[in-house]
Design a protein around this motif. Structure first.
Motif, short mmCIF file in Angstrom:
data_model
loop_
_atom_site.label_atom_id
_atom_site.label_comp_id
_atom_site.label_asym_id
_atom_site.label_seq_id
_atom_site.Cartn_x
_atom_site.Cartn_y
_atom_site.Cartn_z
N ILE A 158 0.82 -1.22 0.00
CA ILE A 158 0.00 0.00 0.00
C ILE A 158 0.85 1.27 0.00
O ILE A 158 0.36 2.35 -0.31
CB ILE A 158 -0.97 0.00 1.20
CG1 ILE A 158 -2.09 1.01 0.95
CG2 ILE A 158 -0.24 0.28 2.50
CD1 ILE A 158 -3.20 0.96 1.97
N LEU A 159 2.14 1.14 0.29
CA LEU A 159 3.04 2.30 0.24
C LEU A 159 3.45 2.65 -1.20
O LEU A 159 4.15 3.63 -1.42
CB LEU A 159 4.28 2.04 1.08
CG LEU A 159 4.07 1.96 2.59
CD1 LEU A 159 5.34 1.49 3.28
CD2 LEU A 159 3.62 3.30 3.15
N SER A 164 5.66 6.05 -5.27
CA SER A 164 5.65 6.25 -6.73
C SER A 164 5.83 7.71 -7.10
O SER A 164 6.39 8.02 -8.17
CB SER A 164 4.34 5.72 -7.33
OG SER A 164 3.25 6.58 -7.03
N VAL A 165 5.36 8.63 -6.28
CA VAL A 165 5.49 10.05 -6.59
C VAL A 165 6.96 10.45 -6.65
O VAL A 165 7.40 11.15 -7.57
CB VAL A 165 4.72 10.90 -5.56
CG1 VAL A 165 4.92 12.38 -5.83
CG2 VAL A 165 3.24 10.55 -5.58
N SER A 166 7.72 9.97 -5.66
CA SER A 166 9.16 10.22 -5.67
C SER A 166 9.82 9.52 -6.85
O SER A 166 10.68 10.09 -7.55
CB SER A 166 9.80 9.73 -4.37
OG SER A 166 9.29 10.41 -3.25
N LEU A 196 11.38 8.69 1.72
CA LEU A 196 11.00 7.77 0.64
C LEU A 196 11.73 8.11 -0.66
O LEU A 196 12.06 7.21 -1.44
CB LEU A 196 9.49 7.83 0.42
CG LEU A 196 8.65 7.26 1.56
CD1 LEU A 196 7.17 7.46 1.29
CD2 LEU A 196 8.95 5.79 1.79
N THR A 197 12.00 9.40 -0.89
CA THR A 197 12.76 9.78 -2.08
C THR A 197 14.18 9.25 -2.00
O THR A 197 14.71 8.67 -2.96
CB THR A 197 12.76 11.31 -2.25
OG1 THR A 197 11.41 11.78 -2.35
CG2 THR A 197 13.53 11.73 -3.49
N LYS A 307 3.86 2.83 -14.61
CA LYS A 307 5.24 2.33 -14.66
C LYS A 307 5.87 2.30 -13.28
O LYS A 307 6.54 1.31 -12.92
CB LYS A 307 6.08 3.23 -15.58
CG LYS A 307 7.55 2.90 -15.58
CD LYS A 307 8.36 3.90 -16.39
CE LYS A 307 9.86 3.64 -16.27
NZ LYS A 307 10.67 4.62 -17.05
N GLU A 308 5.68 3.34 -12.48
CA GLU A 308 6.31 3.40 -11.17
C GLU A 308 5.75 2.32 -10.23
O GLU A 308 6.49 1.72 -9.45
CB GLU A 308 6.14 4.79 -10.55
CG GLU A 308 7.03 5.86 -11.14
CD GLU A 308 6.65 6.27 -12.54
OE1 GLU A 308 7.54 6.37 -13.41
OE2 GLU A 308 5.44 6.48 -12.80
#
Length: 364
Positions: A158-159, A164-166, A196-197, A307-308
């Motif tokens: 779920i993370l 994915s944004v990073s 997370l990034t 894709k991410e």
């Protein structure tokens, strides 16, 4: 001819108020009916719940179901890639050509020009003026679902949306990460987004600890990065004395955006890249003179693509990556069976802002 399905929806009708309603959904070709069983609360969800958005935005987007971070089980599928019983993670950014089931070149000028799906001009985003995952039967195209590997537990899978944004921003900067001679990469921000990034840079893109710099303001927070990044406090660092930093990811946001952006400009080499990920509602002053003199490219990045999510389902199999992510996973879930349960879960999140995510198990 489309079929119909009834979905029980927890709609936020006003800040602090949820209402349970039944909504009839159309099920078209390539659609999948997903029964969400776990969602995670995002800052964006919280801003709607607390009313911490502009009045015109609230009036435009409410009522709606919240949540764009979720895992569910396929109940029915009209898409060839999925069948009943499949466990899936939901990709919340729905491009217009998927939403309307038309060729991409017939969608919008951005799509016709080859733009990425998350910047489609006709797209929708779950939980942002469009009913999100907080409902019993989410009808969504199979193009916006990614299978969860059997060995991957829900608490990690779920993370994917948050990570994915990073990862999208990192993927966009991939060329600068790999072509420079021993490139150094920096992340500004010692909160969850920065964490997370930096983790994605290390575990997905293979940036070594000695080349991955993380800057923060609180020692206890930067200590959390020590296993995979080199950390420093912004108060003690001479940003103009460093060479070899070709890319910076600014993950601070809020009232500290200005200082983080300007420190990034000081740090960066000539002809380098500054990627903005931190969100602020205010205009912030930045040092445009040195952006010009150094030839720095500034790029904003928001949301992500399928894709991410696919990359992350594979990357999450790495036990070291999962161990790093575990710092965000709560020990217990909120169980939601009513609007009042949902309100209590959101109140908890509003009063306990920190690293640990709020997970909600939905009982239908």
């Amino acid at each position: 001819m489309s079929e119909k399905v009834i979905s029980n929806v927890y709609r936020l009708t006003a800040p602090g108020t949820f209402e349970a309603v039944e909504v009839e959904r159309d099920v078209h070709d390539n659609d999948v009916v997903v029964r969400p069983h776990i969602v995670s609360v995002c800052h964006a969800d919280l801003r709607y719940y607390t009313g911490n958005r502009r009045k015109d935005a609230l009036e435009k987007k409410l009522p709606m179901a919240l949540f764009h971070e979720g895992i569910g089980t396929v109940i029915e599928s009209k898409h060839p890639s999925f069948k009943a019983g499949d466990r899936v993670v939901v990709v919340p950014s729905i491009p217009g050509f998927v939403l309307n089931n038309v060729p991409k070149e017939e969608c919008c000028r951005n799509c016709r020009d080859g733009g990425d799906d998350n910047y489609c001009l006709n797209g929708k985003f779950l939980g942002s003026g469009y009913d999100g995952i907080g409902q019993s039967n989410l009808v969504i195209s199979g193009e916006n679902l990614v299978p969860v590997p059997e060995e991957l537990e829900d608490n990690v899978a779920i993370l994917a949306e948050l990570c994915s944004v990073s990862l999208y921003a990192i993927n966009q900067a991939e060329q600068t990460l790999t072509t420079a001679n021993s490139p150094k990469v920096a992340v500004f921000g010692d909160g969850p987004l920065g964490y997370l990034t930096a983790a994605a840079l290390h575990f997905v893109h293979g940036i070594k600890k000695e080349n991955l710099l993380v800057f923060g303001a609180i020692k206890d927070k930067t200590n959390q990065f020590d296993n995979f990044a080199t950390t420093a406090l912004v108060q003690d660092y001479d940003f103009k004395a460093v060479e070899g930093v070709h890319t910076v990811f600014e993950c601070t946001g809020g009232k500290f955006s200005s200082s983080a952006i300007n420190q990034s400009i000081d740090l960066l080499d000539n002809e380098s890249n500054l990627v903005l990920l931190g969100v602020t509602e205010d205009l912030v002053p930045i040092n445009t003179r040195d952006i010009l003199e150094k030839g720095i490219t500034v790029k904003g990045s928001s949301r992500s693509t399928v894709k991410e999510f696919e990359q992350l389902m594979e990357a999450f199999k790495n036990p070291d990556y999962r161990k790093v992510l575990s710092k965000l996973i709560p020990e217990e879930h909120f169980i939601v069976e009513s609007p009042e349960d949902m309100r209590k879960a959101m109140e908890h999140d509003a009063n306990n802002r920190g690293w640990i995510k709020t997970y909600i198990t939905l009982k239908w």
